[in-house]
Motif scaffolding. Structure first.
Motif, PDB file in Angstrom:
ATOM      1  N   ASP A   1       0.827  -1.201   0.000  1.00 55.25           N
ATOM      2  CA  ASP A   1       0.000   0.000   0.000  1.00 55.25           C
ATOM      3  C   ASP A   1       0.863   1.253   0.000  1.00 55.25           C
ATOM      4  OD1 ASP A   1      -2.322  -1.501   0.066  1.00 55.25           O
ATOM      5  OD2 ASP A   1      -2.517  -1.402   2.256  1.00 55.25           O
ATOM      6  N   HIS A   2       0.279   2.343  -0.492  1.00 56.02           N
ATOM      7  CA  HIS A   2       0.968   3.631  -0.451  1.00 56.02           C
ATOM      8  C   HIS A   2       1.173   4.066   0.999  1.00 56.02           C
ATOM      9  CE1 HIS A   2       0.297   3.831  -4.695  1.00 56.02           C
ATOM     10  NE2 HIS A   2      -1.002   4.025  -4.596  1.00 56.02           N
ATOM     11  N   ASP A   3       2.195   4.850   1.211  1.00 57.02           N
ATOM     12  CA  ASP A   3       2.477   5.407   2.538  1.00 57.02           C
ATOM     13  C   ASP A   3       2.256   6.917   2.457  1.00 57.02           C
ATOM     14  OD1 ASP A   3       3.298   5.890   5.088  1.00 57.02           O
ATOM     15  OD2 ASP A   3       5.430   5.562   4.709  1.00 57.02           O
ATOM     16  N   VAL A   4       0.983   7.322   2.527  1.00 58.82           N
ATOM     17  CA  VAL A   4       0.592   8.723   2.353  1.00 58.82           C
ATOM     18  C   VAL A   4      -0.124   9.199   3.606  1.00 58.82           C
ATOM     19  CG1 VAL A   4      -0.716  10.336   0.923  1.00 58.82           C
ATOM     20  CG2 VAL A   4       0.358   8.334  -0.127  1.00 58.82           C
ATOM     21  N   ARG A   5       0.249  10.364   4.076  1.00 57.46           N
ATOM     22  CA  ARG A   5      -0.299  10.839   5.338  1.00 57.46           C
ATOM     23  C   ARG A   5      -1.691  11.442   5.162  1.00 57.46           C
ATOM     24  NH1 ARG A   5       3.359  14.835   3.832  1.00 57.46           N
ATOM     25  NH2 ARG A   5       2.578  16.981   3.899  1.00 57.46           N
ATOM     26  N   PHE A   6      -2.433  11.458   6.233  1.00 60.56           N
ATOM     27  CA  PHE A   6      -3.773  12.058   6.287  1.00 60.56           C
ATOM     28  C   PHE A   6      -3.654  13.580   6.131  1.00 60.56           C
ATOM     29  CE2 PHE A   6      -7.246  14.025   8.639  1.00 60.56           C
ATOM     30  CZ  PHE A   6      -8.343  13.351   8.128  1.00 60.56           C
ATOM     31  N   PRO A   7      -4.537  14.253   5.413  1.00 58.85           N
ATOM     32  CA  PRO A   7      -5.754  13.764   4.747  1.00 58.85           C
ATOM     33  C   PRO A   7      -5.554  13.407   3.285  1.00 58.85           C
ATOM     34  CG  PRO A   7      -5.777  16.137   4.701  1.00 58.85           C
ATOM     35  CD  PRO A   7      -4.482  15.748   5.385  1.00 58.85           C
ATOM     36  N   PHE A   8      -4.266  13.397   2.849  1.00 55.76           N
ATOM     37  CA  PHE A   8      -4.002  13.161   1.429  1.00 55.76           C
ATOM     38  C   PHE A   8      -4.241  11.708   1.023  1.00 55.76           C
ATOM     39  CE2 PHE A   8      -1.140  16.562   2.943  1.00 55.76           C
ATOM     40  CZ  PHE A   8      -1.741  17.618   2.279  1.00 55.76           C
ATOM     41  N   ASP A   9      -4.425  10.837   2.013  1.00 62.23           N
ATOM     42  CA  ASP A   9      -4.676   9.431   1.711  1.00 62.23           C
ATOM     43  C   ASP A   9      -6.146   9.143   1.417  1.00 62.23           C
ATOM     44  OD1 ASP A   9      -5.437   9.982   4.325  1.00 62.23           O
ATOM     45  OD2 ASP A   9      -4.914   7.998   5.075  1.00 62.23           O
ATOM     46  N   ILE A  10      -7.007  10.146   1.529  1.00 58.31           N
ATOM     47  CA  ILE A  10      -8.438   9.958   1.272  1.00 58.31           C
ATOM     48  C   ILE A  10      -8.691  10.109  -0.231  1.00 58.31           C
ATOM     49  CG2 ILE A  10     -10.764  10.795   1.738  1.00 58.31           C
ATOM     50  CD1 ILE A  10      -9.713  11.864   4.406  1.00 58.31           C
ATOM     51  N   ARG A  11      -9.057   9.034  -0.868  1.00 59.19           N
ATOM     52  CA  ARG A  11      -9.193   9.052  -2.318  1.00 59.19           C
ATOM     53  C   ARG A  11     -10.320   9.964  -2.800  1.00 59.19           C
ATOM     54  NH1 ARG A  11      -6.069   5.208  -5.025  1.00 59.19           N
ATOM     55  NH2 ARG A  11      -5.057   3.693  -3.656  1.00 59.19           N
ATOM     56  N   ARG A  12     -11.376  10.112  -2.003  1.00 59.21           N
ATOM     57  CA  ARG A  12     -12.450  11.001  -2.429  1.00 59.21           C
ATOM     58  C   ARG A  12     -11.944  12.426  -2.635  1.00 59.21           C
ATOM     59  NH1 ARG A  12     -17.660   8.673  -3.586  1.00 59.21           N
ATOM     60  NH2 ARG A  12     -18.271  10.866  -3.661  1.00 59.21           N
ATOM     61  N   ASN A  13     -10.945  12.829  -1.872  1.00 60.64           N
ATOM     62  CA  ASN A  13     -10.397  14.177  -2.019  1.00 60.64           C
ATOM     63  C   ASN A  13      -9.800  14.400  -3.404  1.00 60.64           C
ATOM     64  OD1 ASN A  13     -11.124  14.849   0.586  1.00 60.64           O
ATOM     65  ND2 ASN A  13      -9.100  14.429   1.451  1.00 60.64           N
ATOM     66  N   VAL A  14      -9.345  13.301  -4.015  1.00 56.50           N
ATOM     67  CA  VAL A  14      -8.736  13.414  -5.339  1.00 56.50           C
ATOM     68  C   VAL A  14      -9.763  13.908  -6.358  1.00 56.50           C
ATOM     69  CG1 VAL A  14      -7.521  12.159  -7.176  1.00 56.50           C
ATOM     70  CG2 VAL A  14      -7.035  11.640  -4.785  1.00 56.50           C
ATOM     71  N   GLY A  15     -11.043  13.600  -6.124  1.00 49.18           N
ATOM     72  CA  GLY A  15     -12.072  14.103  -7.026  1.00 49.18           C
ATOM     73  C   GLY A  15     -12.100  15.615  -7.069  1.00 49.18           C
ATOM     74  N   ILE A  16     -11.927  16.253  -5.922  1.00 44.04           N
ATOM     75  CA  ILE A  16     -11.859  17.715  -5.873  1.00 44.04           C
ATOM     76  C   ILE A  16     -10.600  18.194  -6.581  1.00 44.04           C
ATOM     77  CG2 ILE A  16     -11.875  19.730  -4.363  1.00 44.04           C
ATOM     78  CD1 ILE A  16     -14.427  18.056  -4.172  1.00 44.04           C
ATOM     79  N   TRP A  17      -9.507  17.501  -6.338  1.00 38.28           N
ATOM     80  CA  TRP A  17      -8.225  17.848  -6.973  1.00 38.28           C
ATOM     81  C   TRP A  17      -8.356  17.806  -8.488  1.00 38.28           C
ATOM     82  CZ3 TRP A  17      -4.515  16.061 -10.281  1.00 38.28           C
ATOM     83  CH2 TRP A  17      -3.236  16.614 -10.181  1.00 38.28           C
ATOM     84  N   LYS A  18      -9.038  16.794  -9.000  1.00 40.38           N
ATOM     85  CA  LYS A  18      -9.214  16.682 -10.450  1.00 40.38           C
ATOM     86  C   LYS A  18     -10.005  17.854 -11.015  1.00 40.38           C
ATOM     87  CE  LYS A  18      -9.054  11.616 -10.812  1.00 40.38           C
ATOM     88  NZ  LYS A  18      -9.839  10.389 -11.100  1.00 40.38           N
ATOM     89  N   LEU A  19     -11.003  18.310 -10.275  1.00 40.14           N
ATOM     90  CA  LEU A  19     -11.779  19.460 -10.739  1.00 40.14           C
ATOM     91  C   LEU A  19     -10.894  20.696 -10.880  1.00 40.14           C
ATOM     92  CD1 LEU A  19     -15.049  19.095  -8.630  1.00 40.14           C
ATOM     93  CD2 LEU A  19     -14.781  18.654 -11.075  1.00 40.14           C
ATOM     94  N   LEU A  20      -9.885  20.779 -10.040  1.00 37.86           N
ATOM     95  CA  LEU A  20      -8.996  21.932 -10.057  1.00 37.86           C
ATOM     96  C   LEU A  20      -7.929  21.840 -11.139  1.00 37.86           C
ATOM     97  CD1 LEU A  20      -8.429  22.342  -6.196  1.00 37.86           C
ATOM     98  CD2 LEU A  20      -9.869  23.780  -7.663  1.00 37.86           C
ATOM     99  N   PHE A  21      -7.442  20.619 -11.408  1.00 42.14           N
ATOM    100  CA  PHE A  21      -6.238  20.486 -12.218  1.00 42.14           C
ATOM    101  C   PHE A  21      -6.362  19.602 -13.459  1.00 42.14           C
ATOM    102  CE2 PHE A  21      -4.791  21.226  -7.770  1.00 42.14           C
ATOM    103  CZ  PHE A  21      -4.331  22.518  -7.961  1.00 42.14           C
ATOM    104  N   MET A  22      -7.571  19.145 -13.785  1.00 38.66           N
ATOM    105  CA  MET A  22      -7.775  18.402 -15.024  1.00 38.66           C
ATOM    106  C   MET A  22      -8.823  19.123 -15.878  1.00 38.66           C
ATOM    107  SD  MET A  22      -7.708  14.363 -13.950  1.00 38.66           S
ATOM    108  CE  MET A  22      -7.837  13.794 -15.655  1.00 38.66           C
ATOM    109  N   ASP A  23      -8.537  19.233 -17.173  1.00 37.49           N
ATOM    110  CA  ASP A  23      -9.517  19.897 -18.033  1.00 37.49           C
ATOM    111  C   ASP A  23     -10.317  18.907 -18.869  1.00 37.49           C
ATOM    112  OD1 ASP A  23      -7.831  19.145 -20.162  1.00 37.49           O
ATOM    113  OD2 ASP A  23      -6.893  21.115 -20.285  1.00 37.49           O
ATOM    114  N   GLY A  24      -9.860  17.647 -18.955  1.00 37.07           N
ATOM    115  CA  GLY A  24     -10.597  16.625 -19.681  1.00 37.07           C
ATOM    116  C   GLY A  24     -10.620  16.814 -21.185  1.00 37.07           C
ATOM    117  N   LYS A  25      -9.767  17.679 -21.713  1.00 37.74           N
ATOM    118  CA  LYS A  25      -9.791  17.969 -23.147  1.00 37.74           C
ATOM    119  C   LYS A  25      -8.808  17.078 -23.918  1.00 37.74           C
ATOM    120  CE  LYS A  25     -10.917  22.866 -22.429  1.00 37.74           C
ATOM    121  NZ  LYS A  25     -10.442  24.268 -22.619  1.00 37.74           N
TER     122      LYS A  25
END
Length: 309
Positions: free
Chosen positions: A153-177
């Motif tokens: 498993d990854h060794d990532v500290r809280f709260p960055f280990d919460i995968r749901r948070n990545v959904g917010i991150w994607k909204l900020l940094f992915m354009d999907g184009k």
């Protein structure tokens, strides 16, 4: 009055939680099925080398770059990620994945189970890859040796280990184009732009990042601290490479040798092991594109200590 205040606060919390749950869900528009595709294995291998898949996914400390059992540690300011097994093993790798599942993983950063992958997997660049190239890569991977074994498993500290948070991150940094060719440029330039900005994911290392780990768009390709914590990744715009010719850059990608006679070091040595296998045409295309990057001021590298090595 107090009861009303508590009720309003509770409703606000519930509403906020609902909005978070909606925004952090895996991306909409995931691939399910698509037009039938006849794979081109030669192109799949070219995408494999352009993407540097072996650098992260080949089993460490063994010579065969096609044994993609994973395990490489990828350090970051948020913790250490471990590259997964992407061999065709049916139990521990991707041997049972569908084409749609692979397309979603590579271009959306979503697992077959519907979870977000962490962006240590550079799908922010891979999102621009063409579906047929992704499917060719998938077909090529399935010709490689099966490697058994799950990666830790990854060794990532809280709260960055919460995968749901990545959904917010994607909204900020992915354009999907998807990649959009520039009609004012040559076919070779467009090929280089496509490779550099999709599978080649050059900006992922050669750009500074903000506190959330997103690329700073205004300083794209302008270099910055090594995300793995050691050394400095150089600026590859004309601010730093103005004296290089396109032929110099193509030769560097082929051999790792710089125009001044020095050679690539650090993580770039792993990159060269992959780019050295690209076709001469693709090397020339990437070189033409990089040579065209306008000068951009990036972060200032730290000064070397006197007498340091």
């Amino acid at each position: 009055m107090l009861q009303r205040t508590i009720s309003v606060a509770l409703l606000a919390v519930i509403a906020a939680a609902g909005v978070y749950w909606w925004l952090s869900a895996p991306a909409v528009g995931l691939a399910t099925t698509g037009a039938a595709h006849t794979p081109n294995l030669a192109n799949g291998e070219e995408m494999f080398n352009a993407g540097g898949c072996a650098s992260c996914h080949a089993v460490p400390d063994q010579p065969d770059r096609t044994r993609l059992g994973g395990g490489v540690a990828i350090k970051s300011p948020f913790g250490t990620f471990y590259a997964p097994n992407i061999s065709p093993d049916p139990n521990d790798g991707i041997g049972r994945w569908s084409e749609a599942a692979f397309v979603n993983a590579v271009t959306k950063g979503v697992s077959p189970a519907g979870q977000h992958y962490f962006p240590a997997f550079p799908y922010t660049s891979y999102q621009h890859a063409r579906r047929e190239d992704v499917l060719d890569l998938f077909a090529y991977l399935n010709t490689l040796p099966r490697v058994a074994g799950k990666v830790r498993d990854h060794d990532v500290r809280f709260p960055f280990d919460i995968r749901r948070n990545v959904g917010i991150w994607k909204l900020l940094f992915m354009d999907g184009k998807p990649f959009a060719p520039d009609s004012g440029r040559s076919e070779q330039w467009n090929r280089g732009a496509y490779l550099a900005n999709s599978f080649g994911h050059c900006a992922e290392c050669h750009s500074p990042r903000n506190v959330l780990g997103g690329i700073i768009g205004a300083e794209r390709f302008a270099g910055g601290p090594n995300p793995e914590g050691e050394g400095w990744i150089p600026n590859i715009t004309q601010k730093h490479l103005g004296d290089w010719s396109a032929k110099d850059f193509a030769y560097f990608l082929k051999t790792g040798e710089l125009p001044d006679g020095d050679s690539a070091g650090g993580a770039m040595k792993r990159v060269i092991k992959n780019t050295s296998l690209l076709s001469e045409q693709d090397l020339a295309a990437m070189a033409e594109y990089v040579k065209s990057l306008p000068p951009v001021d990036g972060p200032t590298p730290p000064k070397r200590k006197e007498g340091g090595s």
